[in-house]
Write an enzyme that holds these catalytic residues in place. Structure first.
Site, mmCIF file in Angstrom:
data_model
loop_
_atom_site.group_PDB
_atom_site.id
_atom_site.type_symbol
_atom_site.label_atom_id
_atom_site.label_comp_id
_atom_site.label_asym_id
_atom_site.label_seq_id
_atom_site.Cartn_x
_atom_site.Cartn_y
_atom_site.Cartn_z
ATOM 1 N N ASP A 233 0.869 -1.154 0.000
ATOM 2 C CA ASP A 233 0.000 0.000 0.000
ATOM 3 C C ASP A 233 0.916 1.216 0.000
ATOM 4 O O ASP A 233 2.115 1.109 0.256
ATOM 5 C CB ASP A 233 -0.935 -0.021 1.229
ATOM 6 C CG ASP A 233 -2.160 0.867 0.993
ATOM 7 O OD1 ASP A 233 -3.217 0.615 1.615
ATOM 8 O OD2 ASP A 233 -2.072 1.793 0.157
HETATM 9 C C1 GLC Z 1 -4.336 4.257 -0.264
HETATM 10 C C2 GLC Z 1 -5.243 3.077 -0.060
HETATM 11 C C3 GLC Z 1 -5.174 2.060 -1.159
HETATM 12 C C4 GLC Z 1 -4.963 2.783 -2.471
HETATM 13 C C5 GLC Z 1 -3.574 3.374 -2.429
HETATM 14 C C6 GLC Z 1 -3.238 4.175 -3.692
HETATM 15 O O1 GLC Z 1 -3.704 4.620 0.912
HETATM 16 O O2 GLC Z 1 -5.135 2.399 1.201
HETATM 17 O O3 GLC Z 1 -6.402 1.322 -1.150
HETATM 18 O O4 GLC Z 1 -5.081 1.876 -3.559
HETATM 19 O O5 GLC Z 1 -3.366 4.194 -1.285
HETATM 20 O O6 GLC Z 1 -4.003 5.337 -3.733
#
Ligand code: GLC
Length: 727
Positions: A233
């Site tokens: 993430d």
């Molecule tokens: C965010 C989310 C994730 C998302 C990623 C990119 O923090 O937790 O679900 O795909 O960052 O934006």
């Protein structure tokens, strides 16, 4: 390319080139290696559609006019269709649009279990039930990946809350992991062949999920044989050595110091100083090249995709129509009769609010979004006056989750939505506004032929990075609904939200109640069609709506949101498993959803057979649509263990969903349904043997229209205890 060719390609990469491939060189892309014909790998959110374009290293939306896209029903809405085909088709639209916008991986579906009604991102996830989640997630992934785009099952694992999301560590029993929290991820890998899995922000057993070797190396990679890309993430990596040792492939983050990422210069330095072997990167490189190869990124045979196709919007309308849930309909108040309506009063902020641009990373720049008010006016046309009263003041802030930058950007591009919503209004002004709105709404009730209330939540409440703190409807809606029902007992109450809400204060007085998750660009039309009887509702709740928050097992037995350690003391008793087993009556049960017609279930036949893999069960029945109109029904099959030879103190859920299917049944017609259950349907997870145990004993096959609406039952016997491997 074949395996040897990929290995050759990897062998010719320098250390610097390998490192370029395993970390972000922009917010949503890794660097390409043009001299080796290796393209950048481009990501985009999210579960409801392809996110607007951001600059490579600033959270300022580029705000062009070419990145509007289709806005899908949220993942909870898709699950509430209880229809794999609708979810497959919606996934196909998502993949088509991602490819059309030049993406390689769409960061969807979200499949963490709804552990609490307050979960900030419940709307991005499917259900409280692992089987429904698995079936819908696999359907979505298969749809997405038809378009040479990778889907990404997220967030592995146990990201069931937003509070302290980047640091909390849940304490979960092994049984709950394998009965509740793992099955959907396992299905995405083993059945969906998903190309991406995203490592969650949180920890497990005190270790971040991007460094968690037990869950990643031993289970995801080892037992489930996942050979796609494990992507962090955004900002979920915290240590170079641990990220290398863990079978993580790509580090992404939300800061633009790309060369400082753990898998960037610090890694290069560690290799040059001999602290990390370059060969340790090769498995990562081969997995990335493998995914690129399967997406036809290396051979020029790749599908081109397309976005904003009219056919896609028709697909999304069909899914939205099948996800609207009719919770209550006393005196058959619904559907309204359009021809008899000369004056319709619509009350409530959600009648006229769009939701696409909220929620956090799942935000969508929708080509359009039909609100319920628009839908009703579109369908009723000029022979009916539709009056609108806000009813209450929803001071939505609309703050983008990435903080100031994006906020300023919205302001800079002069988005009226942002400036209107960001107005800070003092509490006393709000109170005065609410009083005035209520007074006008009550006054307007007097001479309307029908009154529809459309309220609920919005993405100030269903949003990434925070959980709700209150189970009740915000903005004084409960008292407003009560007061309106005193004036108009025939008022239709419609709620739009991304998670369950309390209805306790007024539900007894409301004759007709409809619920819709954030339902995409056609959601307002689908809701209007349902209220006006042009579509017969067929949605089913994918999650229990408890009467009050303290009834929820996460809040009564476990901890939510807890602190840095979160004790999932409810164990496997999540959702209906708890409410049914401990006889806690919910407001509305898992799988509940009414129709405008009546179905009669009949002719149940159940046969058990012993197979080398354990007991199997074949179920047949018929369902008749006895009163009309033409309608769709999702038949659900639950297995209830009655007696068996497991430990006396081992508690099993009263019943568990093990199969479902949905069919259209014409007025006056009868249709057959058939189901096959494998041994796993009779099992529980046995910690002593680290496997699924199928105890000999008697079980009841329960077939119904909801978990609390079982229509047919049959007792069956499993003659011999057996064990099933967990992976
Ligand atoms: C965010 C989310 C994730 C998302 C990623 C990119 O923090 O937790 O679900 O795909 O960052 O934006």
């Amino acid at each position: 390319m074949n395996k040897e060719q990929l290995q050759q390609l990897a062998a010719f990469l320098t250390l610097q080139e390998k490192i370029k491939m395993i970390h972000g060189a922009a917010f949503f892309a890794t660097a390409g290696i043009p001299e080796k014909n290796i393209p950048p790998f481009v990501f985009s959110d999210g579960p409801m559609g392809v996110r607007p374009e951001y600059g490579p290293d600033t959270w300022y939306p580029i705000a062009g006019n070419d990145d509007y896209t289709s806005y899908l029903p949220c993942n909870s809405a898709l699950a509430s269709t209880f229809n794999r085909q609708r979810v497959l088709e919606s996934g196909e639209v998502l993949g088509l649009e991602a490819r059309g916008r030049g993406k390689d991986m769409i960061l969807a579906p979200g499949l963490n279990i709804h552990r609490s009604p307050l979960g900030g991102r419940n709307f991005e996830y499917m259900s409280e039930d692992p089987y429904l989640t698995a079936e819908m997630a696999v359907s979505c992934i298969k749809g997405v990946q038809k378009n040479d785009v990778a889907a990404c099952a997220k967030h592995f694992a146990l990201n069931n809350q937003e509070t302290n999301r980047t640091s909390y560590s849940p304490v979960v029993s092994e049984r709950a992991l394998w009965e509740i929290y793992f099955p959907a991820f396992r299905a995405c890998v083993k059945e969906g062949h998903v190309e991406g899995v995203m490592g969650a922000y949180n920890k497990f057993k005190g270790e971040f999920l991007c460094h968690q070797k037990e869950l990643v190396n031993d289970i995801l990679r080892g037992e489930w044989d996942f050979d796609g890309m494990y992507v962090s993430d955004w900002g979920a990596v915290h240590d170079t050595q641990k990220a290398v040792d863990c079978e993580l492939d790509v580090e992404m983050a939300a800061t633009n110091n790309f060369d400082d990422y753990y898998l960037a210069s610090p890694l290069e330095k560690a290799v040059q100083e001999g602290r990390i072997a370059e060969a340790d990167l090769d498995k990562k490189i081969l997995r990335i090249l493998g995914t690129m190869n399967r997406l036809h990124m290396l051979d020029g045979e790749r599908k081109s995709g397309a976005y904003n196709l009219p056919s896609s919007r028709q697909t999304l309308l069909q899914a939205a129509e099948e996800s609207v849930i009719l919770l209550k309909n006393d005196d058959s108040l619904l559907p309204l009769a359009p021809k008899k309506l000369k004056k319709l009063l619509v009350i409530g902020d959600n009648a006229d609010r769009t939701h696409a641009s909220g929620g956090g990373s799942a935000e969508i720049k929708a080509l359009y979004e039909l609100t319920p008010l628009m839908g009703l006016k579109m369908l009723l046309g000029g022979n009916c006056t539709v009056e609108y009263e806000p009813g209450y003041y929803a001071c939505v802030t609309g703050n983008a989750w990435e903080g100031e930058n994006a906020q300023n950007a919205f302001a800079n591009v002069g988005t009226s939505f942002a400036s209107r919503q960001n107005r800070k209004v003092r509490d006393d002004e709000v109170a005065a506004l609410n009083a005035s709105y209520k007074e006008h709404a009550i006054a307007a009730c007097k001479d309307a032929d029908a009154v529809i209330f459309i309220g609920g939540l919005n993405h100030d409440h269903d949003v990434e990075a925070r959980d709700r703190s209150d189970y009740h409807l915000p903005y004084g809606q409960d008292s407003l609904i009560k007061d309106l029902l005193k004036v108009r007992p025939d008022m239709i109450v419609t709620l739009i939200a991304g998670s369950p809400v309390s209805m306790e204060e007024w539900i007894a007085d409301a004759k007709a109640v409809v619920f819709s998750y954030y339902n995409g660009m056609e959601g307002g039309l689908a809701l209007a069609e349902t209220l006006l009887g042009m579509v017969c509702p067929s949605g089913k709740l994918p999650t229990t709506f408890p009467v009050k928050l303290s009834d929820s097992p996460a809040h009564s037995l476990g901890q939510f949101p807890g602190a840095q350690t979160v004790n999932y003391d409810e164990g496997i008793m999540v959702g209906y498993r708890y409410y049914d087993t401990y006889h806690v009556k919910p407001q509305f049960a898992f799988g509940h959803g009414l129709s405008y017609t009546d179905f009669v279930y009949d002719d149940l036949s159940v046969s058990m057979t012993e197979t080398p893999e354990g007991p199997a069960c074949d179920i047949k029945l018929t369902v008749a649509n006895i009163s009309g109109p033409d309608a769709k029904e999702s038949v659900q099959v639950y297995v209830a263990p009655l007696t068996n030879d497991c430990d006396k103190d081992l508690v099993r859920p009263t019943q568990e969903l093990r199969a479902f299917d949905k069919k259209e049944i014409g007025k006056g017609e009868r249709t057959g349904f058939s189901f096959h259950l494998d041994a796993i349907a009779f099992s529980y997870y046995d910690e002593a043997s680290h496997s699924y145990k199928v105890p000999a004993g008697t079980y009841e096959i329960r077939v119904g229209s909801a978990s609390d609406d079982i229509r047919l039952r049959k007792e069956v016997t499993v003659t011999e205890t057996c064990f099933l491997p967990r992976s």
